[in-house]
Motif scaffolding. Structure first.
Motif, short mmCIF file in Angstrom:
data_model
loop_
_atom_site.label_atom_id
_atom_site.label_comp_id
_atom_site.label_asym_id
_atom_site.label_seq_id
_atom_site.Cartn_x
_atom_site.Cartn_y
_atom_site.Cartn_z
N LEU A 69 -11.48 16.49 -7.69
CA LEU A 69 -10.39 15.80 -8.37
C LEU A 69 -10.67 14.31 -8.52
O LEU A 69 -10.82 13.60 -7.53
N LYS A 70 -10.73 13.86 -9.75
CA LYS A 70 -10.90 12.44 -10.02
C LYS A 70 -9.54 11.79 -10.27
O LYS A 70 -8.61 12.44 -10.73
N GLU A 71 -9.46 10.51 -10.00
CA GLU A 71 -8.21 9.78 -10.22
C GLU A 71 -7.76 9.86 -11.68
O GLU A 71 -6.56 9.85 -11.97
N ASP A 72 -8.72 9.97 -12.59
CA ASP A 72 -8.40 10.03 -14.02
C ASP A 72 -7.67 11.30 -14.43
O ASP A 72 -7.14 11.39 -15.54
N TYR A 73 -7.63 12.32 -13.56
CA TYR A 73 -7.00 13.59 -13.91
C TYR A 73 -5.48 13.55 -13.77
O TYR A 73 -4.79 14.52 -14.13
N LEU A 74 -4.95 12.47 -13.25
CA LEU A 74 -3.50 12.36 -13.08
C LEU A 74 -2.79 12.55 -14.43
O LEU A 74 -3.16 11.95 -15.43
N LEU A 75 -1.77 13.42 -14.43
CA LEU A 75 -0.92 13.68 -15.61
C LEU A 75 -1.67 14.30 -16.79
O LEU A 75 -1.24 14.15 -17.93
N VAL A 85 0.86 -1.19 0.00
CA VAL A 85 0.00 0.00 0.00
C VAL A 85 0.89 1.24 0.00
O VAL A 85 1.67 1.46 0.94
N PHE A 86 0.80 2.02 -1.06
CA PHE A 86 1.61 3.23 -1.22
C PHE A 86 0.73 4.45 -0.92
O PHE A 86 -0.35 4.60 -1.49
N LEU A 87 1.22 5.30 -0.02
CA LEU A 87 0.47 6.49 0.35
C LEU A 87 1.07 7.72 -0.32
O LEU A 87 2.27 7.95 -0.24
N GLY A 88 0.23 8.49 -0.97
CA GLY A 88 0.69 9.68 -1.67
C GLY A 88 0.03 10.94 -1.14
O GLY A 88 -0.11 11.12 0.07
N SER A 89 -0.40 11.79 -2.04
CA SER A 89 -0.97 13.07 -1.66
C SER A 89 -1.82 13.61 -2.79
O SER A 89 -1.57 13.33 -3.96
N SER A 90 -2.80 14.44 -2.44
CA SER A 90 -3.66 15.04 -3.47
C SER A 90 -2.89 16.01 -4.36
O SER A 90 -3.38 16.39 -5.43
N CYS A 91 -1.67 16.39 -3.96
CA CYS A 91 -0.89 17.33 -4.78
C CYS A 91 -0.38 16.69 -6.07
O CYS A 91 0.20 17.38 -6.91
N ILE A 92 -0.61 15.39 -6.26
CA ILE A 92 -0.21 14.74 -7.52
C ILE A 92 -1.06 15.22 -8.69
O ILE A 92 -0.67 15.06 -9.85
N TYR A 93 -2.21 15.81 -8.40
CA TYR A 93 -3.12 16.23 -9.48
C TYR A 93 -2.77 17.63 -9.99
O TYR A 93 -2.19 18.44 -9.27
N PRO A 94 -3.11 17.92 -11.25
CA PRO A 94 -2.78 19.23 -11.82
C PRO A 94 -3.36 20.39 -11.01
O PRO A 94 -4.43 20.28 -10.41
N GLU A 135 1.06 22.25 -9.40
CA GLU A 135 1.26 23.46 -8.60
C GLU A 135 2.76 23.65 -8.37
O GLU A 135 3.43 22.77 -7.82
N PRO A 136 3.34 24.80 -8.78
CA PRO A 136 4.80 24.98 -8.70
C PRO A 136 5.37 24.91 -7.28
O PRO A 136 6.52 24.51 -7.10
N THR A 137 4.58 25.29 -6.28
CA THR A 137 5.14 25.36 -4.92
C THR A 137 5.42 23.99 -4.31
O THR A 137 6.16 23.88 -3.32
N ASN A 138 4.81 22.93 -4.85
CA ASN A 138 5.14 21.60 -4.29
C ASN A 138 5.31 20.55 -5.38
O ASN A 138 5.12 19.36 -5.15
N GLU A 139 5.75 20.99 -6.58
CA GLU A 139 5.86 20.04 -7.69
C GLU A 139 6.94 18.98 -7.44
O GLU A 139 6.84 17.86 -7.94
N TRP A 140 7.95 19.31 -6.66
CA TRP A 140 9.04 18.36 -6.41
C TRP A 140 8.51 17.13 -5.66
O TRP A 140 8.80 15.99 -6.02
N TYR A 141 7.76 17.40 -4.61
CA TYR A 141 7.14 16.33 -3.83
C TYR A 141 6.11 15.59 -4.68
O TYR A 141 6.04 14.36 -4.68
N ILE A 198 4.09 10.89 -7.80
CA ILE A 198 3.55 10.37 -9.06
C ILE A 198 4.36 9.18 -9.54
O ILE A 198 3.82 8.18 -10.00
N THR A 199 5.69 9.25 -9.40
CA THR A 199 6.52 8.12 -9.82
C THR A 199 6.21 6.88 -8.98
O THR A 199 6.22 5.75 -9.48
#
Length: 316
Positions: A120-126, A104-113, A131-137, A142-143
């Motif tokens: 936000l739907k899961e289909d919106y990924l990529l 089980v991998f835990l991420g964050s809602s910041c993965i979405y555009p 968001e530039p302020t947390n794109e690194w995380y 996302i990877t």
């Protein structure tokens, strides 16, 4: 799922990991494994491989990450992308190499555009820019999601990603330099109250909308994922309800008993205008949050007061 299954929780001392640990114990799971970051550096691939090969867990829950708010993400972009990728890649690959069936991998809602349609739907990924302020995380997370999806597709293993909305609760981080908005507000309002109800300065305009989930509800979603074979690779976990940052501030101000002025510093960034999760996929499977926001904030503030001696006193 067998209550005797060996479950390794990476990051078991953190807010999310400790909530998962408590919830699993409460539900009768007794064979839990956790090691501190001092005992096992998850950024070291060989150490992680050796540890998983030795322990042979049936399940791995990845609740380990380098986390922080806008300020920390902005000041340490390299650490946020590199260390998070090291941690998750080492765990995911060790799980694959050692035939761990459930991950089980835990991420964050910041993965979405940043400007994705709401909720936000899961289909919106990529589908657009982050968001530039947390794109690194976000890129690191996302990877992780795509790596788990690749293993699921290629090897047929039950690797699933859960994307929580903004989490808060007991054992949260109240350091004003690295904490997220809700715990930072709890501390600011409390310390201002103690300082003759001094004014509280908050970042931005107060207009962005955010959704918050009590950490124990997130833990129950993880247990739900363990006890059920989820048919898809990615699921949002949240309440499906949001409020403005201004409304959040006023709620926390009321709960802490602060009666001073709130000053909004509009020279500071707001971040994403809105981040509301579509949680219909989890709802359809049978999971739903139980703790509403005001109750959760009260529980968090009570815990903060009980543990206040452990927090470094930072002058406002």
């Amino acid at each position: 799922m067998d209550k005797e299954s060996k479950i390794y929780i990476a990051g078991h001392n953190g807010m999310v990991g400790s909530a998962i640990w408590r919830t699993l114990l409460a539900q009768g799971f007794s064979n839990l494994v956790g090691v501190s970051s001092k005992e096992l550096d998850l950024r070291n691939q060989q150490l992680v491989q050796d540890f998983i090969a030795k322990e042979k867990p049936d399940v791995i829950i990845d609740a380990a990450a380098r986390v922080g708010g806008i300020l920390a993400n902005n000041d340490y972009p390299y650490q946020f992308i590199m260390e998070n990728m090291q941690i998750q890649n080492n765990l995911i690959d060790a799980a694959l190499q050692n035939n761990v069936e459930k991950f089980v991998f835990l991420g964050s809602s910041c993965i979405y555009p940043k400007l994705a349609p709401q909720p936000l739907k899961e289909d919106y990924l990529l589908t657009d820019t982050l968001e530039p302020t947390n794109e690194w995380y976000a890129i690191a997370k996302i990877t992780g999601v795509k790596t788990c999806q690749a293993i699921r597709k290629q090897f047929g293993k039950d690797f699933v990603s859960l994307m929580p909305t903004n989490l808060y609760g007991t054992y949260d981080n109240f350091d004003l330099n690295t904490s997220h908005v809700l715990p930072a507000m709890i501390r600011k309002f409390h310390e201002a109250k103690e300082n003759n109800n001094a004014s509280v300065i908050l970042w931005g305009s107060g207009t962005p909308m955010r959704e918050f989930l009590f950490v124990d509800d997130m833990a129950k979603a993880v247990v739900f994922a363990l006890e059920n074979k989820l048919p898809d690779y990615l699921y949002n976990v949240g309440t499906g309800k949001d409020l403005t940052i201004k409304e959040l501030a006023e709620t926390i101000q009321k709960i802490t008993g602060h009666t001073g002025e709130i000053i909004w510093d509009s020279t500071k960034p707001d971040g994403t205008p809105r981040k509301l999760m579509d949680v219909s996929k989890m709802h359809d499977l049978g999971w739903k949050h139980q703790v509403e926001l005001e109750e959760g904030i009260k529980k968090t503030y009570d815990w903060f007061l009980e543990n206040i001696q452990n927090f470094k006193q930072v002058k406002l």
